[in-house]
Design a protein around this motif. Structure first.
Motif, short mmCIF file in Angstrom:
data_model
loop_
_atom_site.label_atom_id
_atom_site.label_comp_id
_atom_site.label_asym_id
_atom_site.label_seq_id
_atom_site.Cartn_x
_atom_site.Cartn_y
_atom_site.Cartn_z
N ALA A 42 0.83 -1.21 0.00
CA ALA A 42 0.00 0.00 0.00
C ALA A 42 0.86 1.25 0.00
O ALA A 42 1.98 1.26 0.53
N VAL A 43 0.33 2.31 -0.60
CA VAL A 43 0.96 3.62 -0.54
C VAL A 43 0.12 4.50 0.36
O VAL A 43 -1.11 4.53 0.27
N MET A 44 0.78 5.22 1.25
CA MET A 44 0.10 6.10 2.21
C MET A 44 0.15 7.53 1.66
O MET A 44 1.13 8.25 1.85
N GLU A 45 -0.92 7.93 0.99
CA GLU A 45 -0.93 9.22 0.30
C GLU A 45 -0.87 10.41 1.24
O GLU A 45 -0.51 11.51 0.82
N ALA A 57 2.94 -2.42 4.12
CA ALA A 57 2.17 -3.62 3.79
C ALA A 57 0.98 -3.66 4.74
O ALA A 57 1.12 -4.03 5.91
N HIS A 58 -0.16 -3.26 4.24
CA HIS A 58 -1.37 -3.23 5.06
C HIS A 58 -2.58 -3.22 4.13
O HIS A 58 -2.61 -2.48 3.14
N THR A 59 -3.55 -4.05 4.41
CA THR A 59 -4.74 -4.16 3.57
C THR A 59 -5.81 -3.18 4.06
O THR A 59 -6.23 -3.25 5.21
N PHE A 60 -6.20 -2.27 3.17
CA PHE A 60 -7.24 -1.28 3.47
C PHE A 60 -8.52 -1.70 2.75
O PHE A 60 -8.54 -1.77 1.52
N LEU A 61 -9.57 -1.97 3.49
CA LEU A 61 -10.82 -2.46 2.93
C LEU A 61 -11.89 -1.38 3.01
O LEU A 61 -11.96 -0.62 3.97
N ASP A 62 -12.74 -1.34 1.97
CA ASP A 62 -13.88 -0.43 1.99
C ASP A 62 -15.09 -1.13 2.59
O ASP A 62 -14.99 -2.24 3.14
N GLY A 63 -16.26 -0.52 2.46
CA GLY A 63 -17.46 -1.09 3.04
C GLY A 63 -17.91 -2.38 2.39
O GLY A 63 -18.71 -3.13 2.98
N HIS A 64 -17.40 -2.67 1.18
CA HIS A 64 -17.74 -3.91 0.48
C HIS A 64 -16.67 -4.98 0.65
O HIS A 64 -16.66 -5.96 -0.10
N LYS A 65 -15.78 -4.80 1.58
CA LYS A 65 -14.69 -5.75 1.85
C LYS A 65 -13.76 -5.91 0.65
O LYS A 65 -13.19 -6.98 0.42
#
Length: 315
Positions: free
Chosen positions: A230-233, A249-257
């Protein structure tokens, strides 16, 4: 008894050429500092000289691989680009400082070394990575979804370092976000294994085992921790190459997983027709790139610039 006041003389009691105090020690110290400076300048060890040497080598242009069948292959030289929700492009690059340089046995970069994401997507030794096999798959074979691989910098000045990560601890984590750290290391191990999955979770199972297309959005998962690159903008790093963004390295999930855009990466290749990057051609079709006349009569007659990714290509 009248006080007798001592009157000050109206002239100097010593000339400027008179040596007072620790003049001898100060003279030797000045000579030592001057000789040390001249010696460093002669050997190219001044900070400014080392920064120039680093930039001249690590920003050397690199030709990316050309894919004729549209798929990625082991041994391909690619550039990892993230396109944000607002259309900004960020390229993964080596965040090397002068402290990372070595002279023996030859000039280069030593690991561990950091990575960051910058707005300039010029293919160079800093932003080029080679897809490397970790399971004995021969070079030239097609890369498939869910297949383990490693990303390695070019040999030579950039040292052949592997993109590596490990589970975060109290002592080892990303500088700004404190999430899982991503860096470059000289040793290939399970910590440097990655795999690609389809960016859409609903189509992920259907694409498992299929060839990975080049120049499309994918999600890069770390095999050990199963966290996505991931890039941290919003987290800025001050680097030798300007202000850039932290990479973790981190998974960012939205409301739809589903993974968010900062987990989406494009492995860019060159255009088979020799017209730069395929990603640039796509942006040109979307109206983001324009052609401008050359700035110097002795230079190129035309260049293309992109308002999104700051890409600049001479014609």
């Amino acid at each position: 008894m009248a006080n007798k006041m001592t009157s000050m003389p109206d002239f100097k009691t010593y000339r400027t050429s008179v040596k007072i105090g620790n003049w001898n020690e100060e003279q030797h110290l000045e000579e030592h500092v001057r000789n040390k400076y001249l010696r460093k300048r002669e050997n190219g060890e001044l900070t400014a000289q080392r920064v120039d040497f680093l930039k001249n080598n690590i920003l050397t242009p690199v030709k990316l691989s050309v894919t004729n069948d549209g798929a990625l292959h082991f041994g391909d030289v690619v550039m990892l680009v993230n396109v944000s929700e607002v259309g900004e492009c960020y390229a993964l690059g080596i965040n090397a400082y002068i402290d990372n340089m070595i002279k023996v046995p030859s000039p280069g970069i030593k690991g561990p070394c950091g990575v960051s994401a910058g707005r300039s997507i010029q293919p160079s030794a800093r932003t080029a990575f080679t897809i490397t096999s970790v399971d004995g798959t021969p070079e030239g074979a097609t890369l498939h979804y869910e297949q383990s691989f490693a990303l390695k910098t070019a040999n030579g000045f950039t040292g052949g370092l592997y993109l590596t990560s490990d589970a975060r601890t109290f002592r080892k984590n990303a500088l700004r976000s404190r999430l899982q750290e991503v860096n470059l290391d000289a040793n290939e191990s399970f910590l440097s294994w990655w795999k690609m999955v389809h960016f859409d979770p609903q189509e992920r199972l259907e694409h498992e085992g299929l060839p990975v297309p080049a120049n499309v959005n994918v999600v890069l998962l770390h095999c050990k921790t199963h966290q996505a690159l991931a890039v941290m903008e919003h987290l800025i790093l001050g680097t030798t190459y300007g202000n850039e963004f932290e990479v973790t390295a981190h998974t960012f999930l939205d409301g739809h997983k589903a993974e968010k855009s900062n987990n989406h990466w494009i492995l860019c290749t060159a255009d088979p027709a020799g017209e730069g990057l395929l990603l640039l051609n796509r942006l040109k079709l979307e109206g983001n790139c324009i052609s401008l006349p050359g700035e110097s009569p002795d230079g190129p007659t035309e260049y293309i610039t992109c308002s999104v990714c700051n890409y600049r290509e001479h014609r």
